[in-house]
Design a protein around this motif. Structure first.
Motif, PDB file in Angstrom:
ATOM      1  N   LYS A 449      29.852  76.112  57.743  1.00  0.00           N
ATOM      2  CA  LYS A 449      31.207  76.652  57.901  1.00  0.00           C
ATOM      3  C   LYS A 449      31.880  76.089  59.155  1.00  0.00           C
ATOM      4  N   GLN A 450      31.122  76.067  60.268  1.00  0.00           N
ATOM      5  CA  GLN A 450      31.675  75.545  61.518  1.00  0.00           C
ATOM      6  C   GLN A 450      31.970  74.050  61.386  1.00  0.00           C
ATOM      7  N   GLU A 452      32.886  72.557  58.704  1.00  0.00           N
ATOM      8  CA  GLU A 452      34.138  72.443  57.947  1.00  0.00           C
ATOM      9  C   GLU A 452      35.355  72.676  58.834  1.00  0.00           C
ATOM     10  N   GLN A 453      35.227  73.703  59.714  1.00  0.00           N
ATOM     11  CA  GLN A 453      36.337  73.990  60.651  1.00  0.00           C
ATOM     12  C   GLN A 453      36.646  72.769  61.493  1.00  0.00           C
ATOM     13  N   TYR A 454      35.594  72.109  61.961  1.00  0.00           N
ATOM     14  CA  TYR A 454      35.801  70.924  62.787  1.00  0.00           C
ATOM     15  C   TYR A 454      36.533  69.851  61.987  1.00  0.00           C
ATOM     16  N   ARG A 455      36.066  69.673  60.769  1.00  0.00           N
ATOM     17  CA  ARG A 455      36.659  68.622  59.928  1.00  0.00           C
ATOM     18  C   ARG A 455      38.108  68.964  59.595  1.00  0.00           C
ATOM     19  N   ALA A 456      38.408  70.291  59.576  1.00  0.00           N
ATOM     20  CA  ALA A 456      39.789  70.704  59.294  1.00  0.00           C
ATOM     21  C   ALA A 456      40.675  70.564  60.542  1.00  0.00           C
ATOM     22  N   LYS A 458      39.756  71.675  63.867  1.00  0.00           N
ATOM     23  CA  LYS A 458      39.519  72.563  65.007  1.00  0.00           C
ATOM     24  C   LYS A 458      38.424  71.964  65.901  1.00  0.00           C
ATOM     25  N   VAL A 461      35.399  73.527  68.077  1.00  0.00           N
ATOM     26  CA  VAL A 461      34.135  73.984  67.487  1.00  0.00           C
ATOM     27  C   VAL A 461      32.961  73.133  67.983  1.00  0.00           C
TER      28      VAL A 461
END
Ligand code: ADP
Ligand code: ZN
Ligand code: MG
Length: 496
Positions: A449-450, A452-456, A458, A461
């Motif tokens: 999940k984290q 994915e956040q980075y790839r999005a 953010k 993270v």
């Protein structure tokens, strides 16, 4: 805290306590107020005395210039206005520890007036507690009862303390609770210690406090009758004594009685106050101007000269340190509790990249270990330089907080400074990139999940992954290498 009677919160809430304090402070001059005798606590009884402080006929007082300077300094520190002309007076009373039969004090023309100290009220807002006056006077001797076989029938007198320079600081009846009293005294002591005019040592009697306490129904326009609680020897006891006295008086009024104006003594073993003597309505000290001393003139020039000795005071220093180093209120309050502690912190903070971490290490890690070892900072194996080094290493992530604790433990166990122990026991660092990469891969897989956040987008993270790998490596991953590799690995995943 002890209570006089079991009063319900509803009953207590009907009343408004009112408290005013009279604080006596001995000044740290080398000699006494009006003679050349050494001004020193203790000593063999009746060895620090001369004709003047013994009040022998014909002996004349000569005012100690340093005592005046200290009194002016204290006055300025508590925001008082100095009266350019003040007058010494004789306060006449008989007591065995006062051989002259009077005390030299100041009466209707005190040295200073109209000051204030800020304290927090019950809602946490700062409010001013007015200071009516600060005047100069001399201390009395001591009656001694302990340590003599015949002390049941005899009182011994030690006059070493006679003539010690004092200031008396009288507050307005502006205090409204035992907590406010505690804070007022704590702040007053802090301020006086900063100025260096007294050591404010309550056990040795260099700071003594009488508390005047009354209660009135809330909304009443006239204060109630006050009782004076005398000579309590710690701030915590004063808080308890004031709280006891408030509740005792409410109890008296609730029972339909009247509060008597009197002096009361605190008994800390029993946690209650006792009536000592009822106070004459009007004092009959027959004050008159001291004929052997000129009026005291402290002109603008002398005041200005004394003012140059006034240091930055605790409240101002706290505010500045919060702004300058980003400290919390609480940490700033602890760090400025004494001037020495604040100086120590600032010396280290100015050499470090992270003053806040210096504060944290000083306040928790070092303080804790000093306490456990029962030593003062002066005896600490870890010097200020060591603290700076520890703070910077911890801040950069080069050592984990656990490693920091271990290193400090070793310092205190062996009596070595931080630099020495760190160089010798430097935690093994994993700088081998393949080992770190393997751990990063493991952590990324475990936390999709984290990732994915980075790839999005953010990017913050990344710190999470750095933290996870640090934990996995037990703090041994080289932080510089780790930071770089985590970013590279995450970026390699590509955007979502
Ligand atoms: P006294 O004449 O009994 O010495 P002062 O008016 O000089 O009384 O005040 C002595 C101290 O008592 C001061 O600190 C003052 O603020 C405080 N004080 C005066 N009246 C009251 C009161 N009604 N309740 C509580 N404190 C009081
Ligand atoms: Zn003397
Ligand atoms: Mg008075």
């Amino acid at each position: 805290m002890s209570t006089a009677t079991a009063l319900s919160p509803e009953i207590l809430a009907k009343y408004q306590p009112v408290i005013g304090l009279e604080v006596h402070v001995q000044l740290l001059t080398a000699t006494k107020a009006f003679c050349g005798c050494v001004n020193q606590y203790g000593g063999d009884p009746n060895t620090h005395v001369c004709p003047t402080c013994l009040g022998l006929p014909g002996a004349l007082p000569v005012l100690n210039r340093k005592a005046v300077e200290f009194a002016v300094l204290a006055s300025k520190a508590i925001n008082c206005t100095i009266n350019e002309r003040s007058v010494f007076a004789r306060k006449n009373y008989f007591y065995p520890d006062s051989p002259k039969g009077y005390q030299i004090s100041q009466f209707d023309k005190p040295l200073a007036e109209h000051g204030w100290i800020n304290v927090h009220d019950a809602d946490g807002n700062l409010k001013r507690i007015g200071i009516t006056r600060l005047h100069m006077e001399e201390d009395a001797g001591k009656s001694v009862h302990d340590g003599f076989a015949d002390s049941v029938t005899k009182t011994y007198i030690d006059l070493n303390r006679c003539g010690t320079p004092l200031v008396e600081i009288v507050s307005e009846p502006d205090l409204r609770s035992a907590d406010e009293v505690f804070e007022y005294l704590t702040k007053l002591k802090e301020i006086l210690l900063y100025t260096g005019v007294s050591d404010c040592n309550m056990e040795e009697g260099s700071l003594r406090c009488d508390a005047n306490v009354s209660v009135m129904l809330k909304g009443a326009d006239k204060f109630g009758t006050k009782a004076e609680v005398k000579n309590v020897n710690s701030f915590r006891f004063i808080r308890s004594a004031v709280q006891y006295e408030i509740e005792r008086q409410i109890g008296v009024l609730e029972d339909g009685g009247r509060v008597v104006q009197e002096s009361r003594l605190w008994n800390s073993a029993e946690g209650r106050t006792y009536s000592m003597r009822s106070k004459e309505q009007a004092h009959d000290y027959r004050y008159f101007p001291e004929p052997d001393l000129q009026p005291l003139i402290v002109g603008a020039a002398w005041q200005a000269e004394i003012l140059t000795q006034l240091p930055e005071l605790p409240e101002a220093r706290r505010a500045r340190m919060i702004a300058e180093y980003g400290l919390s209120e609480q940490d700033a309050a602890t760090l400025t509790a004494t001037r020495e502690f604040a100086d120590r912190f600032e010396t280290a903070a100015r050499q470090s990249k992270s003053p806040r971490r210096v504060a944290a290490i000083l306040l928790s890690e070092i303080t804790m270990r000093l306490r456990a070892a029962e030593i003062e900072f002066e005896q600490s194996p870890v010097t200020l330089a060591g603290i700076v080094q520890a703070a910077d290493l911890a801040e950069s992530g080069a050592i984990s907080s656990k490693q920091l604790k271990q290193l400090l433990d070793t310092c205190f166990a062996e009596g070595h400074d931080f630099g020495f122990v760190y160089e010798r026991d430097k935690p093994q660092q994993i700088s081998d990139t393949s080992a770190i990469e393997a751990m990063i891969d493991e952590v990324i897989t475990a936390n999709p999940k984290q990732a994915e956040q980075y790839r999005a987008g953010k990017k913050t993270v990344a710190a999470f992954f750095v933290g996870q790998v640090m934990r996995l490596s037990k703090g041994q991953a080289n932080p510089a290498v780790l930071n770089e590799l985590v970013a590279r690995k995450l970026d390699a995943l590509g955007p979502l």
